[in-house]
Design an enzyme around this catalytic site. Structure first.
Site, mmCIF file in Angstrom:
data_model
loop_
_atom_site.group_PDB
_atom_site.id
_atom_site.type_symbol
_atom_site.label_atom_id
_atom_site.label_comp_id
_atom_site.label_asym_id
_atom_site.label_seq_id
_atom_site.Cartn_x
_atom_site.Cartn_y
_atom_site.Cartn_z
ATOM 1 C CD GLU A 61 -3.029 -1.017 1.960
ATOM 2 O OE1 GLU A 61 -3.180 -0.103 2.993
ATOM 3 O OE2 GLU A 61 -3.925 -1.952 1.978
ATOM 4 C CD GLU A 63 -3.693 -5.973 2.984
ATOM 5 O OE1 GLU A 63 -4.810 -5.238 3.241
ATOM 6 O OE2 GLU A 63 -2.482 -5.668 3.098
#
Length: 483
Positions: free
Chosen positions: A172, A297
């Site tokens: 991220e 994810e």
């Protein structure tokens, strides 16, 4: 409604890594659940909790992503090696501001993998770490000969190197992993991968770049354009939120209205559009599909359980979550030519978990049973189908070892669905048939009643002359294997 299965047509292989898991240093995702330490009264092997490991072995976890997540970009690996009483204690600023004693580190992670029979997927710290730190960690883990880091590993009790299958460079990075622009991240990725040592030339480490958040198509385009030639996979993160809102009004895990059941299904199905559009961008730069899409994810995300630490992300898991798992896995299968790995968030006690623990008690969640029912699809050949699919029904089919496996989900809240499948009469016997369902839309298992939602034998299937007829109850996942 009739569906013709094209089982004579060659399809792509459904990678077993689609059934991957994710465990971060977050709440009770590791401590007290996977890892209890050698001195715990809870039965364990080398500190790994035996009941949890045994349950996870039953679903054949293929790969486990660690140590994060956001935690990865604050994790300095040397804090987690050596004698436990001398390991550095830190504050987990990402998740609850609690003390992290680093008693679960590199050696413990690989011991857990050994017990699970799973492959390694480690995320490097590029947010607050250095290129040298990353390179030395890989040296510590994988160097067979004599070197400073291999000698340190041996000093800490491990003579032989471990096998490191997958390696993520950034997590991220568009957000908590550095708030980077895609152009800047692409250069950082190119730099880090340059210094990623490959000590086993016959089995090079598979490199995963940080991909987009949900529908950030510009991120995918930029990274593929600037760094695509240097990567093996690019990640995608997407969570299913009933309300579509981040913050503290994402929706309750159990006390939810019917419209949030429906919105959850709609948002789960959005995964198909995301994969399709990101894959189209990848096709422009990689028409030969040398680069994989890695959804490392995914899962449901609700408001935390009342009375728990908000930073621990603990939530219940209901039959609604089972529907989301089945819908999502079916989508991954559909895109098996591009999707090579996925990692549900997270394995134990956090978000859409397989298992929940409380002290010495353990329960399996509805999501766990979906993963159990889908095992025969691992490394099987995808079978396409044509025909009409009833509203609120999704399915997938595959074949392997002389068997045809069909998994079908009726996520309608109230109505039974009738579906029939035809195939080229290569299969003429039902070998097994299981169902997962619940009476209420929030049906779930508790420590007091652990078997409210679990697999059962499915009696609603008949097979005659290559035609399989299914009577599907509302809120159900069914898996049928023919031979």
């Amino acid at each position: 409604m009739s569906i013709e299965l094209l089982n004579q047509k060659k399809g792509p292989e459904i990678s077993k890594y689609i059934y991957g898991q994710f465990s971060e240093h977050l709440g009770h995702g590791i401590y007290g659940s996977l890892y209890v330490g050698n001195n715990s009264d809870i039965p364990n092997v080398n500190g790994m909790r035996s009941d949890v490991v045994d349950a996870l072995k039953q679903i054949h976890v293929p790969v486990l992503r660690w140590p994060g997540g956001l935690f990865a970009d604050t994790y300095h690996w040397q804090d987690g090696i050596g004698p436990k009483d001398t390991r550095k204690k830190i504050v987990n600023t990402n998740w609850g501001d609690v003390t992290e004693d680093n008693s679960f580190g590199t050696h413990e992670y690989f011991e857990l993998l050994r017990q699970l029979g799973a492959d390694a997927y480690i995320n490097a710290n590029i947010g607050s770490g250095t290129v040298q730190e990353m390179a030395e960690w890989v040296e510590y883990m994988t160097m067979a000969g004599e070197s400073p880091m291999s000698k340190l590993r041996q000093k800490n009790g491990r003579q032989d190197p471990w096998k490191l299958k997958f390696f993520g460079i950034g997590n991220e990075s568009w957000g908590g992993g550095g708030n980077m622009r895609p152009e800047y991240y692409s250069d950082v990725y190119r730099q880090y991968q340059t210094f990623l040592p490959q000590y086993d030339k016959d089995h090079p480490i598979y490199k995963v770049a940080c991909g987009p958040n949900e529908a950030d198509y510009n991120w995918t385009d930029t990274v593929m354009k600037l760094a695509g030639q240097y990567l093996d996979g690019i990640s995608l993160h997407y969570y299913t939120l009933p309300t579509g809102k981040w913050g503290w009004d994402k929706g309750d895990a159990t006390d939810f209205p019917e419209d949030q059941w429906q919105s959850t299904m709609v948002r789960a199905k959005h995964m198909d559009e995301l994969i399709t559009k990101h894959s189209t961008i990848m096709d422009h730069y990689d028409p030969d599909h040398k680069v994989d899409l890695i959804i490392d994810e995914w899962g449901t995300w609700y408001d935390v359980t009342e009375g728990t630490n908000p930073g621990f992300l603990q939530q219940q898991n209901t039959i609604r979550d089972a529907m989301v798992a089945a819908i999502t896995l079916n989508i991954f299968h559909k895109h098996a030519d591009r999707v090579h790995m996925a990692n549900i968030a997270q394995m134990v006690n956090v978000l859409q978990a397989m298992i929940l623990t409380k002290g010495d008690k353990m329960i399996k969640t509805p999501t766990y049973y979906v993963f159990n029912m889908y095992q025969k699809h691992m490394d099987a050949e995808l079978v396409e189908g044509v025909g009409d699919v009833p509203e609120n029904v999704t399915y997938t089919a595959s074949q392997k070892n002389g068997q045809l496996t069909i998994s079908i989900t009726n996520y309608d809240l109230t109505d039974e669905k009738t579906v029939d499948f035809t195939e080229a009469n290569a299969y003429n016997q039902i070998e097994s048939a299981t169902i997962l369902t619940g009476e209420e839309m929030d049906a779930h298992n508790t420590f007091e009643n652990p078997d409210v939602v679990k697999e059962a034998k499915f009696e609603g299937a008949t097979l005659v002359d290559g035609k399989l007829l299914l009577e599907l109850p509302a809120k159900s996942v069914v898996t049928i294997t023919l031979k």
